[in-house]
Motif scaffolding. Structure first.
Motif, mmCIF file in Angstrom:
data_model
loop_
_atom_site.group_PDB
_atom_site.id
_atom_site.type_symbol
_atom_site.label_atom_id
_atom_site.label_comp_id
_atom_site.label_asym_id
_atom_site.label_seq_id
_atom_site.Cartn_x
_atom_site.Cartn_y
_atom_site.Cartn_z
ATOM 1 N N LEU A 1 0.860 -1.190 -0.060
ATOM 2 C CA LEU A 1 -0.131 0.038 -0.052
ATOM 3 C C LEU A 1 0.907 1.166 -0.157
ATOM 4 O O LEU A 1 1.885 1.364 0.523
ATOM 5 N N ALA A 2 0.287 2.403 -0.660
ATOM 6 C CA ALA A 2 1.334 3.332 -0.712
ATOM 7 C C ALA A 2 0.335 4.703 -0.703
ATOM 8 O O ALA A 2 -0.851 4.752 -1.247
ATOM 9 N N ILE A 3 0.560 5.730 0.235
ATOM 10 C CA ILE A 3 -0.031 7.009 0.256
ATOM 11 C C ILE A 3 0.365 8.031 -0.707
ATOM 12 O O ILE A 3 1.349 8.147 -1.233
ATOM 13 N N SER A 4 -0.766 8.970 -1.141
ATOM 14 C CA SER A 4 -0.436 9.656 -2.135
ATOM 15 C C SER A 4 -0.569 11.078 -1.470
ATOM 16 O O SER A 4 -0.956 11.345 -0.513
ATOM 17 N N LEU A 5 0.090 12.154 -2.147
ATOM 18 C CA LEU A 5 0.172 13.578 -1.498
ATOM 19 C C LEU A 5 0.248 13.660 -0.347
ATOM 20 O O LEU A 5 -0.481 14.079 0.564
ATOM 21 N N ASN A 6 1.662 13.120 0.498
ATOM 22 C CA ASN A 6 1.932 13.229 1.849
ATOM 23 C C ASN A 6 2.770 14.428 2.267
ATOM 24 O O ASN A 6 3.256 14.339 3.161
ATOM 25 N N TYR A 7 3.304 14.945 1.457
ATOM 26 C CA TYR A 7 4.187 16.110 1.581
ATOM 27 C C TYR A 7 3.690 17.276 0.903
ATOM 28 O O TYR A 7 3.426 17.264 -0.211
ATOM 29 N N ALA A 8 3.646 18.300 1.678
ATOM 30 C CA ALA A 8 3.183 19.691 1.230
ATOM 31 C C ALA A 8 3.832 20.163 -0.010
ATOM 32 O O ALA A 8 2.952 20.731 -1.063
ATOM 33 N N ASP A 9 5.021 20.026 -0.245
ATOM 34 C CA ASP A 9 5.746 20.554 -1.214
ATOM 35 C C ASP A 9 5.528 19.856 -2.551
ATOM 36 O O ASP A 9 5.350 20.231 -3.681
ATOM 37 N N HIS A 10 5.142 18.415 -2.383
ATOM 38 C CA HIS A 10 4.698 17.520 -3.432
ATOM 39 C C HIS A 10 3.225 17.777 -3.865
ATOM 40 O O HIS A 10 2.861 18.222 -5.195
ATOM 41 N N ILE A 11 2.440 18.110 -3.149
ATOM 42 C CA ILE A 11 1.147 18.623 -3.233
ATOM 43 C C ILE A 11 1.293 19.959 -4.007
ATOM 44 O O ILE A 11 0.514 20.110 -5.091
ATOM 45 N N GLU A 12 1.988 20.986 -3.780
ATOM 46 C CA GLU A 12 1.732 22.122 -4.363
ATOM 47 C C GLU A 12 2.484 21.892 -5.720
ATOM 48 O O GLU A 12 1.848 22.615 -6.631
ATOM 49 N N GLU A 13 3.595 21.172 -5.834
ATOM 50 C CA GLU A 13 4.051 21.018 -7.332
ATOM 51 C C GLU A 13 3.034 20.515 -8.327
ATOM 52 O O GLU A 13 3.182 20.488 -9.302
ATOM 53 N N THR A 14 2.140 19.533 -7.708
ATOM 54 C CA THR A 14 1.276 18.677 -8.562
ATOM 55 C C THR A 14 -0.210 19.774 -8.794
ATOM 56 O O THR A 14 -0.702 19.416 -9.851
ATOM 57 N N GLY A 15 -0.272 20.498 -8.124
ATOM 58 C CA GLY A 15 -1.380 21.392 -7.941
ATOM 59 C C GLY A 15 -2.733 20.897 -7.552
ATOM 60 O O GLY A 15 -3.741 21.356 -7.642
ATOM 61 N N PHE A 16 -2.664 19.618 -6.726
ATOM 62 C CA PHE A 16 -3.776 19.048 -6.187
ATOM 63 C C PHE A 16 -4.049 19.840 -5.015
ATOM 64 O O PHE A 16 -3.195 20.686 -4.192
ATOM 65 N N LYS B 1 7.200 17.005 -13.013
ATOM 66 C CA LYS B 1 6.875 18.282 -12.746
ATOM 67 C C LYS B 1 8.130 19.057 -13.059
ATOM 68 O O LYS B 1 8.132 20.339 -12.764
ATOM 69 N N MET B 2 9.177 18.416 -13.568
ATOM 70 C CA MET B 2 10.395 19.081 -14.192
ATOM 71 C C MET B 2 10.096 19.750 -15.673
ATOM 72 O O MET B 2 9.166 19.394 -16.395
ATOM 73 N N LYS B 3 10.959 20.821 -15.923
ATOM 74 C CA LYS B 3 10.717 21.344 -17.219
ATOM 75 C C LYS B 3 12.138 21.730 -17.738
ATOM 76 O O LYS B 3 12.903 22.353 -17.314
ATOM 77 N N PRO B 4 12.368 20.568 -18.705
ATOM 78 C CA PRO B 4 11.554 19.753 -19.342
ATOM 79 C C PRO B 4 11.550 18.663 -18.163
ATOM 80 O O PRO B 4 12.155 18.483 -17.575
ATOM 81 N N ARG B 5 10.440 17.620 -18.984
ATOM 82 C CA ARG B 5 10.224 16.356 -17.961
ATOM 83 C C ARG B 5 11.590 15.721 -17.853
ATOM 84 O O ARG B 5 12.427 15.472 -18.624
ATOM 85 N N GLY B 6 11.800 15.293 -16.433
ATOM 86 C CA GLY B 6 12.751 14.239 -16.001
ATOM 87 C C GLY B 6 12.490 12.940 -15.934
ATOM 88 O O GLY B 6 12.922 12.428 -14.819
ATOM 89 N N TYR B 7 11.935 12.569 -16.974
ATOM 90 C CA TYR B 7 11.580 11.124 -16.815
ATOM 91 C C TYR B 7 12.809 10.166 -16.763
ATOM 92 O O TYR B 7 13.727 10.633 -17.701
ATOM 93 N N MET B 8 12.867 9.208 -16.197
ATOM 94 C CA MET B 8 14.025 8.060 -16.275
ATOM 95 C C MET B 8 14.110 7.541 -17.759
ATOM 96 O O MET B 8 12.968 7.055 -18.237
ATOM 97 N N LYS B 9 15.378 7.628 -18.319
ATOM 98 C CA LYS B 9 15.698 6.801 -19.308
ATOM 99 C C LYS B 9 16.561 5.629 -19.208
ATOM 100 O O LYS B 9 17.661 5.727 -18.164
ATOM 101 N N PRO B 10 16.446 4.795 -20.083
ATOM 102 C CA PRO B 10 17.419 3.513 -20.366
ATOM 103 C C PRO B 10 18.885 4.124 -20.260
ATOM 104 O O PRO B 10 19.352 5.142 -20.874
ATOM 105 N N GLY B 11 19.799 3.481 -19.376
ATOM 106 C CA GLY B 11 21.068 4.124 -19.118
ATOM 107 C C GLY B 11 21.543 4.832 -17.958
ATOM 108 O O GLY B 11 22.790 5.157 -17.538
#
Length: 290
Positions: free
Chosen positions: A78-93, A253-263
Motif C-alpha cells: 500500500l502507498a499513500i499519495s500526496l503526503n508532503y506539502a511541497d509535492h502537493i504544491e508542485e502537482t496542483g492538487f 513536474k520538471m521543465k523539461p520533463r525529467g523522466y527516467m531513461k535507459p542507461g
C-alpha cells in the motif's frame, strides 16, 4: 539490526547485515527461512538472529551474495499519495482531508541493484523516493499511540510510476504496478534502531543529479497515523509494506520533463537506513507474451 533476504549458492534465506557481511542463518532451525515467516515469529526469531550475530560466525561477504527485496512478495503493498506539502504544491492538487492510499501489485517488487524496465508502451517513467514501513504483527483497529508496536522496521522504496497509465484511472493502480515498478531495499532496519522515523533525511538522485532533497518530518500524515487509519479498514499482516509518500522533485513536474531513461540510474538514500540503487533499461523483448 539490518534484516535481509539474500541468495547464496542458489539458496534463498533471511540474514542480518553487519558491516560488509551477511550473517547466514542457513542450517539454523530457530530462524525461519522467509522474511514474512521471520517477522511473524517476532521476538523469538529476533533473539535467535541476535544470538547468531553474537557468535561471530556464519558470515558471508556481501559481495558474494545476491540481495533480494527484503520482502520479495509482500501480501499487501500500500502507498499513500500526496503526503508532503511541497509535492502537493508542485502537482496542483488540494491537500487531502484523509490519507489517500493506492495499491501497488506485489509482482512489481524488485531488489536493490535490479533493473527498472522502461516499458515498451510508455516513455513516461518516473521515480518517487520514499520511506517504507514494514508491518511486523497481525493487527486490526490499532490506535495511533500503539501503532509503533506493530511496525517491524523500515526500508527504502522507489514508487516507480508510469505517468500516462497512472492518470488513466482514478485508482492509479495500473500506472504504479508495471513489472519492476517496486524497488525495495536494500534491507529492513528494525524499528528499535530508528529513533524517530519522522526525522530522516531523504534524497533521490538520477545519475549524479540530485532531484529530491527533503526530510520525513514534512509528512502530512505520519507513519503511526497511516497504520491506524489503514487498520480500521483491513487486517494488516507481517510483511505488508506501506510506502509513506514522496516529496517534491518528481520528474513529471520538471521543465523539461525529467523522466527516467535507459542507461540512467536511480539512487535513493534515507538517513539511518542506507541506499537503494536501480539501473534503468529498456524492457527486454524476450518477456513471455502469454
Amino acid at each position: 539490526m539490518k534484516l535481509a533476504t539474500f541468495t547464496h549458492n542458489n539458496v534463498t534465506r533471511v540474514g542480518a547485515v553487519i558491516d560488509q557481511a551477511v550473517v547466514d542463518s542457513h542450517g539454523d532451525n530457530a530462524i525461519p527461512k522467509t522474511m514474512i515467516e521471520f517477522l511473524a515469529a517476532g521476538a523469538t526469531a529476533l533473539a535467535a538472529m541476535q544470538q547468531l550475530i553474537a557468535s561471530g560466525n556464519h558470515r558471508i561477504p556481501l559481495s558474494e551474495v545476491k540481495l533480494q527485496a527484503p520482502v520479495p512478495r509482500p501480501g499487501k503493498y500500500l502507498a499513500i499519495s500526496l503526503n508532503y506539502a511541497d509535492h502537493i504544491e508542485e502537482t496542483g492538487f488540494e491537500k487531502p482531508e484523509y490519507p489517500t492510499f493506492f495499491t501497488k501489485q506485489s509482482s512489481c517488487v524488485i531488489a536493490h541493484n535490479e533493473p527498472i524496465y522502461r516499458p515498451r508502451v510508455s516513455d513516461k517513467l518516473d521515480y518517487e523516493g520514499e520511506l517504507a514501513l514494514v508491518i511486523g504483527k497481525r493487527c486490526r483497529y490499532v490506535s495511533v499511540d500503539k501503532a509503533h508496536q506493530v511496525i517491524a522496521g523500515f526500508t527504502i522504496a522507489n514508487d516507480v510510476s508510469v505517468r500516462d497509465w497512472q492518470i488513466r484511472s482514478p485508482t492509479w493502480t495500473l500506472g504504479k504496478s508495471f513489472d519492476t515498478n517496486g524497488p525495495l531495499g536494500p534491507w529492513i532496519v528494525t524499528a528499535d534502531e530508528i529513533a524517530d522515523p519522522h526525522n530522516l533525511n531523504l534524497k533521490t538522485w538520477i545519475d549524479d543529479e540530485l532531484r529530491q532533497d527533503s526530510n520525513t518530518r514534512h509528512m502530512i500524515f505520519n507513519c503511526y497515523e497511516m497504520v491506524a487509519y489503514l487498520s480500521q479498514a483491513m487486517t494488516l499482516e507481517p510483511g505488508d509494506i506501506i510506502a509513506t509518500g514522496t516529496p517534491s522533485g518528481v520528474g513529471v513536474k520538471m521543465k523539461p520533463r525529467g523522466y527516467m531513461k535507459p542507461g540512467q540510474t536511480a539512487r535513493i538514500e534515507i538517513e539511518g537506513i542506507g541506499t537503494l540503487i536501480n539501473p534503468v533499461i529498456e524492457e527486454p523483448d524476450n518477456l513471455a507474451a502469454y
